[in-house]
Design a protein around this motif. Structure first.
Motif, short mmCIF file in Angstrom:
data_model
loop_
_atom_site.label_atom_id
_atom_site.label_comp_id
_atom_site.label_asym_id
_atom_site.label_seq_id
_atom_site.Cartn_x
_atom_site.Cartn_y
_atom_site.Cartn_z
N VAL A 84 16.82 -35.01 2.57
CA VAL A 84 16.05 -34.45 1.45
C VAL A 84 16.50 -33.00 1.21
CG1 VAL A 84 13.76 -33.75 0.62
CG2 VAL A 84 14.02 -35.90 1.88
N VAL A 110 9.48 -30.95 -2.71
CA VAL A 110 9.37 -32.33 -2.22
C VAL A 110 8.44 -32.33 -1.01
CG1 VAL A 110 10.60 -34.35 -1.38
CG2 VAL A 110 11.75 -32.77 -2.96
N VAL A 146 10.58 -36.27 -7.79
CA VAL A 146 10.31 -37.31 -6.80
C VAL A 146 9.46 -38.40 -7.45
CG1 VAL A 146 9.37 -37.81 -4.52
CG2 VAL A 146 10.25 -35.54 -5.03
#
Ligand SMILES: Cc1cc2nc3c(=O)[nH]c(=O)nc-3n(C[C@H](O)[C@H](O)[C@H](O)COP(=O)(O)OP(=O)(O)OC[C@H]3O[C@@H](n4cnc5c(N)ncnc54)[C@H](O)[C@@H]3O)c2cc1C
Length: 424
Positions: A36, A175, A48
């Motif tokens: 990631v 994220v 996302v």
């Protein structure tokens, strides 16, 4: 890029209901947090995807989509602090089974167990219950990969102000790779459906009815001044089965499983049969995915104004499958629709005819305007973007928080620009 990247050559990816086509056809599947971080460092722009249950472009990107579906493990269950730490690709249904097997439970669930925990918490997704906060209210800490690819952790205990700005984050901060959630000892539940509650009973008894169980939902098609069904979900405390009244303000107990517009075999057991919390709180079973045959809208108004607001919604057939009414306790999350406001949720499941739904949304929004009706972040609405500053007094602070962690707009998209950033 060495990470697995799926290019959808047959067309675009679509959301769960099949009603929204994502703009980008590039989707990455990182397999761990390091991947990631590498992705975030290397891509100029990305969004996302959770389980793609939102009805519009909140998760969309013109450039890159990222799915955390391979990061779907439970990392740790801490029985002393009563917390569970999870990777964020996990869905509620799988987390719930794990917790149940280990003797623990969450405080609430949404109507479906198929939704990702991270996607739900990002938008303030809720269940029902006058004393139950939305699902994000279980979040105790978060691990986030920010725009530089660095990891930050933020928690309720340590980062007081920023924490409340970040939990309902609309995908705008970074994220989210881990979540720590509050859990509680396992409990059993049962649910009973009552049929045909007269609408005028809500005038003096709305709170009594909505408090008649741990989680209560009303279903109506807004016809004949009648609520077709009342779903009362109760916790079975200390082995007591807590027998249901034969009548609830004149509504009668149903004798079989009921649901609107689909096979009742999909629903979690009703008729007062006792079962685990995660097989009663959601309306639908994990192994029976209901079809995405509908468009959704939902508006939140002051709990105190529930009856008047519902009265303002006229008959709206024939474009509606049904409406569900639920309650949500107030919380302190800046971008939560329930920020400092105990709320009632008025939900509309439209048939798949966007034009008809659009006209009805406009009509309903006009009727609900005096009640400061805030739309669900994940569902369809026609409300003007300029209204969102009024809905969310902390919106400018949220924008500053996003700018601090994402100065180059890596996680921004059209939806966020329109409804959040352009209104600060
Ligand atoms: C059939 C159906 C039933 C529903 N039932 C309910 C209900 O009972 N109650 C209710 O309140 N709502 C309900 N919803 C709405 C739904 O809960 C929300 O739309 C929720 O946000 C969807 O989660 P998702 O995982 O599908 O997220 P997505 O739609 O995929 O994404 C939502 C947002 O979360 C962000 N996001 C997801 N994962 C991450 C991550 N790891 N890091 C950063 N950002 C992330 C995305 O970028 C996006 O901004 C329902 C929707 C449907 C279609």
């Amino acid at each position: 890029m060495f990470l697995e990247q799926i290019e959808n050559t047959e067309g675009k990816f679509i959301n769960w209901a099949g009603s929204y086509e994502y703009t980008s056809s590039k989707l990455y599947y990182p397999k761990n947090v390091e991947e990631v971080q590498i992705l975030v460092k290397n891509l100029d722009k990305l969004k996302v995807l959770g389980t793609m249950h939102c009805c519009h472009g909140i998760a969309d990107s013109e450039e890159n989509l990222v799915s955390l579906k391979y990061l779907d493990k439970v990392i740790n269950l801490d029985k002393d602090t009563l917390t569970v730490t999870i990777e964020t690709g996990i869905i509620y249904g799988h987390l719930a089974i794990y917790l149940y097997k280990n003797g623990f439970a969450l405080h609430n669930m949404a109507s479906l167990p198929h939704i990702s925990v991270a996607g739900a918490c990002a938008t303030g997704t809720h269940g029902s219950g006058t004393k139950n906060g939305n699902l994000s209210s279980a979040v105790r800490a978060m691990e986030i990969v920010t725009a530089t690819g660095d990891i930050i952790t933020i928690s309720r205990d340590k980062n007081y102000e920023e924490f409340y700005g970040m939990v309902v984050h609309l995908g705008g901060i970074g994220v989210v790779t881990k979540l720590v959630l509050d859990v509680q000892p396992v409990y059993m539940m049962k649910q009973m459906v009552y049929e045909n509650l007269r609408f005028d009973q809500l005038k003096d008894h709305f709170i009594d009815i909505m408090s008649s169980g741990y989680s209560v939902s009303l279903y109506t098609k807004w016809q004949d001044k009648m609520l077709d069904q009342v779903w009362v979900k109760r916790r079975v405390e200390h082995g007591k089965e807590n027998d249901y009244e034969k009548e609830l303000f004149g509504a009668k107990q149903a004798k079989e499983n009921l649901v609107f517009g689909m096979d009742a075999g999909n629903t979690t057991d009703q008729c007062g049969i006792v079962g685990p919390w995660h097989e009663r709180l959601p309306h639908f079973k994990l192994d029976h995915t209901p079809t995405g045959n509908g468009l959704e809208s939902e508006y939140f108004v002051d709990l105190d104004k529930a009856y008047e607001a519902m009265l303002a919604v006229d008959e709206i057939t024939p474009h509606l499958w049904e409406s569900e009414i639920r309650t949500i306790a107030a919380d302190d999350f800046w971008m939560s629709p329930f920020y400092k406001r105990p709320s009632v949720a008025i939900h509309f499941l439209w048939k798949q005819d966007f034009d008809a739904a659009r006209k009805l949304m406009l009509k309903i929004e006009e009727k609900l305007e005096p009640f400061k009706a805030i739309p669900h972040w994940g569902k369809l609405f026609m409300v003007e973007p300029g209204k969102f500053k009024e809905f969310y007094p902390k919106l400018p602070d949220f924008v500053n928080l996003c700018k601090k962690y994402d100065p180059n707009r890596k996680f921004r998209n059209k939806f966020l620009d329109n409804f959040v950033f352009n209104n600060a």
